[in-house]
Enzyme design. Structure first.
Site, PDB file in Angstrom:
ATOM      1  N   HIS A 155      70.206 -12.859 -58.741  1.00 48.64           N
ATOM      2  CA  HIS A 155      68.920 -12.924 -58.035  1.00 48.64           C
ATOM      3  C   HIS A 155      68.849 -14.087 -57.056  1.00 48.64           C
ATOM      4  CE1 HIS A 155      68.780 -15.811 -61.191  1.00 48.64           C
ATOM      5  NE2 HIS A 155      67.624 -16.284 -60.755  1.00 48.64           N
ATOM      6  N   ASP A 156      69.891 -14.945 -57.095  1.00 49.50           N
ATOM      7  CA  ASP A 156      69.921 -16.108 -56.197  1.00 49.50           C
ATOM      8  C   ASP A 156      70.891 -15.935 -55.040  1.00 49.50           C
ATOM      9  OD1 ASP A 156      69.838 -18.405 -58.999  1.00 49.50           O
ATOM     10  OD2 ASP A 156      68.200 -17.509 -57.845  1.00 49.50           O
ATOM     11  N   ASP A 183      69.298 -22.219 -67.610  1.00 52.54           N
ATOM     12  CA  ASP A 183      69.103 -22.480 -66.187  1.00 52.54           C
ATOM     13  C   ASP A 183      69.497 -23.912 -65.818  1.00 52.54           C
ATOM     14  OD1 ASP A 183      67.748 -21.374 -63.702  1.00 52.54           O
ATOM     15  OD2 ASP A 183      66.617 -23.217 -63.974  1.00 52.54           O
ATOM     16  N   GLU A 221      74.129 -22.130 -66.728  1.00 51.47           N
ATOM     17  CA  GLU A 221      74.253 -22.049 -65.268  1.00 51.47           C
ATOM     18  C   GLU A 221      74.532 -23.466 -64.800  1.00 51.47           C
ATOM     19  OE1 GLU A 221      70.909 -21.943 -62.768  1.00 51.47           O
ATOM     20  OE2 GLU A 221      71.889 -20.800 -61.205  1.00 51.47           O
ATOM     21  N   ASP A 228      66.287 -16.193 -70.682  1.00 48.96           N
ATOM     22  CA  ASP A 228      66.637 -17.187 -69.665  1.00 48.96           C
ATOM     23  C   ASP A 228      65.815 -18.448 -69.933  1.00 48.96           C
ATOM     24  OD1 ASP A 228      67.334 -16.718 -66.135  1.00 48.96           O
ATOM     25  OD2 ASP A 228      67.260 -18.580 -67.299  1.00 48.96           O
TER      26      ASP A 228
HETATM   27  O1  TEU Z   1      69.194 -21.448 -59.765  1.00 48.76           O
HETATM   28  C1  TEU Z   1      69.846 -22.649 -59.450  1.00 48.76           C
HETATM   29  C2  TEU Z   1      69.906 -22.818 -57.974  1.00 48.76           C
HETATM   30  O2  TEU Z   1      69.929 -23.893 -57.470  1.00 48.76           O
HETATM   31  C3  TEU Z   1      69.917 -21.623 -57.113  1.00 48.76           C
HETATM   32  O3  TEU Z   1      68.710 -21.007 -57.261  1.00 48.76           O
HETATM   33  C4  TEU Z   1      70.068 -21.996 -55.678  1.00 48.76           C
HETATM   34  O4  TEU Z   1      69.631 -20.932 -54.870  1.00 48.76           O
HETATM   35  C5  TEU Z   1      71.497 -22.283 -55.367  1.00 48.76           C
HETATM   36  O5  TEU Z   1      71.557 -22.766 -54.078  1.00 48.76           O
HETATM   37  C6  TEU Z   1      72.340 -21.032 -55.539  1.00 48.76           C
HETATM   38  O6  TEU Z   1      73.358 -20.998 -54.574  1.00 48.76           O
HETATM   39  C7  TEU Z   1      68.390 -21.416 -60.941  1.00 48.76           C
HETATM   40  C8  TEU Z   1      67.710 -20.067 -60.962  1.00 48.76           C
HETATM   41  O7  TEU Z   1      68.692 -19.034 -61.051  1.00 48.76           O
HETATM   42  C9  TEU Z   1      66.893 -19.945 -59.697  1.00 48.76           C
HETATM   43  O8  TEU Z   1      66.336 -18.641 -59.554  1.00 48.76           O
HETATM   44  C10 TEU Z   1      65.813 -21.002 -59.738  1.00 48.76           C
HETATM   45  O9  TEU Z   1      65.110 -20.975 -58.502  1.00 48.76           O
HETATM   46  C11 TEU Z   1      66.412 -22.393 -59.946  1.00 48.76           C
HETATM   47  O10 TEU Z   1      67.421 -22.454 -60.930  1.00 48.76           O
HETATM   48  C12 TEU Z   1      65.334 -23.351 -60.426  1.00 48.76           C
HETATM   49  O11 TEU Z   1      64.947 -22.979 -61.718  1.00 48.76           O
END
Ligand code: TEU
Length: 567
Positions: free
Chosen positions: A326-327, A201, A253, A99
């Site tokens: 995880h988000d 990411d 992403e 990642d």
């Molecule tokens: O996530 C992008 C991000 O903006 C999401 O985490 C956020 O919660 C969004 O609202 C999803 O609906 C990536 C990673 O997956 C996340 O874990 C990190 O916190 C974020 O980027 C910053 O690196």
């Protein structure tokens, strides 16, 4: 004839390392713990794993704030552990994706410290710096994704820097060609250690509008810092600098992007990304106020979004399919029914996201229907995004109980509880007597891998067993991997979702129809005539329920029919 890229036949398994398996007894998951459980991935039949960031990090955002891109954080292990994991995974025929977090680094990264402390040094414009606005305030009105301003004042430098996430995550300045060279060098360092590709990411945030103009009131950040003007070109340049063959997978992403832009990102001729993780379906329950303003949705809404995604990415583009990560809150709690129909609905969600066109990503725990955690108070949240959201909602005047309830349902924390391996004290995540870094969901005695594997091997219904069957269905029927996809319009009020997978070059001849009752009530089976199709084989090739009558679908029933030739 150009070989089909490996990922178009693959199923990817997404690991959140800190919550997967703790082998050292410190309460946090680690790389040797992942190696211990590779047999689980092999048993499922997945072909690749994507693990969240394990690089050196202060862990403000659980590893998405990187302070050394070329070393493994001791929390997870060592470079030798990483090399061993890659070798063991390859031995089992499982590819490894890392990642890469290249939109921002930790403010503890040496680059940021140098940029902050030496405004005329070689790293001065490795990040986005700006003077205060004429009124002394923030340079513009941009907001971070973590409910705080997107600018933070540095007293050392006497300027603001951009942080689209936490204060401790400073956005790298990709306008600087030296930054872009460093990004590719980081990727090549890991490719030289035999990894097979990267999940990238928030890669569509790397280009900020020149001059950092404010967003008009009620406007959208697209073009300002989402899908900015240079992003596609910089990603194409990044990919052109990678060592290795075209076998290196880049999964971007792309938060806030749209289906047409997803097509552009992934079109073969763009030579940018191979797939994108987009957000239309995981924003389905966002009301006008966004994530914390829950809005119920109907099966037809989900079918419509999926249809749009499939249409936009037909042909030379390639979808990436997922129901959670995880988000996101746990898929069975968000899309299914984690009460009376937990097993059935988890399987229905799996059938949707495993049998559409594209590459499925299974998030750890989905294969055993892990559900949202029963939080009872806001101080149980660990995630910076949740904690900041409580602060923002409270500052906006929400009652404490209301703010908590709104965050609880959608908190990323729900999906970060330890993986549930068995019914021992910490669900087999860590050693007995060791406190896991985050609480185990109390439902683990019933919902764990060991119990579900036993059920599967006894031929009893189990989510885990059905995941394995669906992965095998994809593998054994080419049409699920190479076929085109048409999501059928069953009408606004239908609780069912149905789609056809067929050989793009001919109708029928191995075409399949997937019909899912995406609801907790008995629903009429859409008639083949209504579906605009000819007769179906009477016996489904896969079914979660015995076909008792052809007129109805049981709650969350899934049936997959081979279609008569010509359809
Ligand atoms: O996530 C992008 C991000 O903006 C999401 O985490 C956020 O919660 C969004 O609202 C999803 O609906 C990536 C990673 O997956 C996340 O874990 C990190 O916190 C974020 O980027 C910053 O690196």
């Amino acid at each position: 004839m150009k070989e089909r890229p490996w990922w178009q036949d693959a199923v990817i398994y997404h690991i959140y390392p800190r919550s997967f398996r703790d082998s050292t007894g410190d309460g946090v998951g680690d790389l040797p713990g992942i190696v211990e459980k590779l047999d689980h991935l092999a048993w499922l039949g997945v072909n690749a794993l994507w693990m969240g960031p394990v690089f050196r990090s202060p862990q403000v955002d659980n590893g998405y704030d990187i302070s050394d891109y070329r070393d493994i954080d001791p929390l997870f292990g060592s470079l030798a552990d990483l090399d061993h994991l890659v070798a063991e995974a390859h031995r089992l025929g499982i590819r490894v994706l890392l990642d890469l977090v290249l939109n921002h680094s930790s403010t503890e990264h040496p680059w940021f410290r140098a940029s902050r402390d030496n405004p005329r040094g070689e790293y001065s414009d490795f990040y986005h710096w700006a003077d205060p606005a004429p009124n002394g305030g923030f340079p513009n009105n941009w907001r971070s994704f973590f409910s705080i301003p997107a600018w933070t004042w540095s007293a050392e430098r006497g300027q603001y820097y951009i942080n689209l996430f936490a204060v401790e995550q400073a956005d790298l300045n990709w306008t600087n060609p030296r930054v872009r060279h460093e990004m590719a060098a980081i990727a090549n360092y890991w490719l030289d250690r035999d990894v097979d590709g990267f999940r990238m990411d928030v890669i569509n945030l790397i280009s900020k509008a020149p001059g950092y103009p404010s967003i008009p009131p009620g406007g959208n950040p697209r073009g300002y810092y989402i899908d900015g003007p240079e992003a596609l070109g910089w990603i194409r340049e990044f990919r052109s600098r990678l060592r290795g063959t075209d076998d290196v997978l880049l999964v971007g992403e792309t938060i806030g992007t749209t289906p047409p832009t997803s097509r552009r990102w992934t079109a073969a001729e763009s030579r940018a990304l191979h797939m994108v993780i987009s957000f239309e379906h995981v924003n389905i329950d966002y009301g006008p106020g966004g994530r914390w303003d829950y809005r119920p949705f109907r099966s037809a809404d989900l079918a419509g979004i999926v249809a749009t995604q499939q249409q936009a990415l037909a042909g030379s583009s390639w979808p990436c399919l997922y129901s959670g990560n995880h988000d996101q809150p746990r898929a069975v709690s968000r899309f299914g029914n984690d009460g009376a129909f937990r097993r059935e609905s988890a399987v229905a969600v799996a059938a949707l996201f495993l049998l559409l066109r594209g590459t499925p990503i299974i998030y750890q725990g989905e294969e055993i229907a892990m559900a949202n955690y029963p939080f009872t108070a806001p101080d149980q949240f660990e995630d910076v995004k949740s904690i900041n959201a409580i602060g923002e909602l409270t500052a906006e005047g929400a009652e404490a109980g209301d703010a908590f309830a709104r965050v609880k349902a959608q908190a990323r924390d729900n999906a970060r509880t330890p993986m549930q391996w068995d019914a021992t004290e910490t669900a087999g995540f860590t050693s007995d007597g060791v406190a896991p870094w985050f609480p185990v969901n109390p439902d683990y005695p019933e919902w764990n891998v060991e119990r579900q594997r036993e059920l599967a091997e006894q031929g009893e219904p189990s989510v885990l067993g059905v995941y394995r069957q669906l992965i095998a269905l994809r593998r054994d029927h080419t049409v699920f991997r190479t076929g085109a996809c048409e999501v059928l319009d069953l009408g606004e009020d239908s609780p069912a979702i149905a789609f056809r997978r067929y050989a793009a070059d001919a109708r029928g001849g191995g075409a399949m129809l997937v019909v899912i009752n995406f609801s907790s009530v008995i629903s009429p089976l859409p008639s083949p005539a209504k579906l605009g199709l000819g007769s179906l084989d009477k016996q489904p090739v896969f079914a979660t329920h015995p076909k008792t009558d052809s007129g109805t679908l049981q709650p969350w029933e899934v049936s997959v029919f081979r279609m008569a030739a010509g359809y």
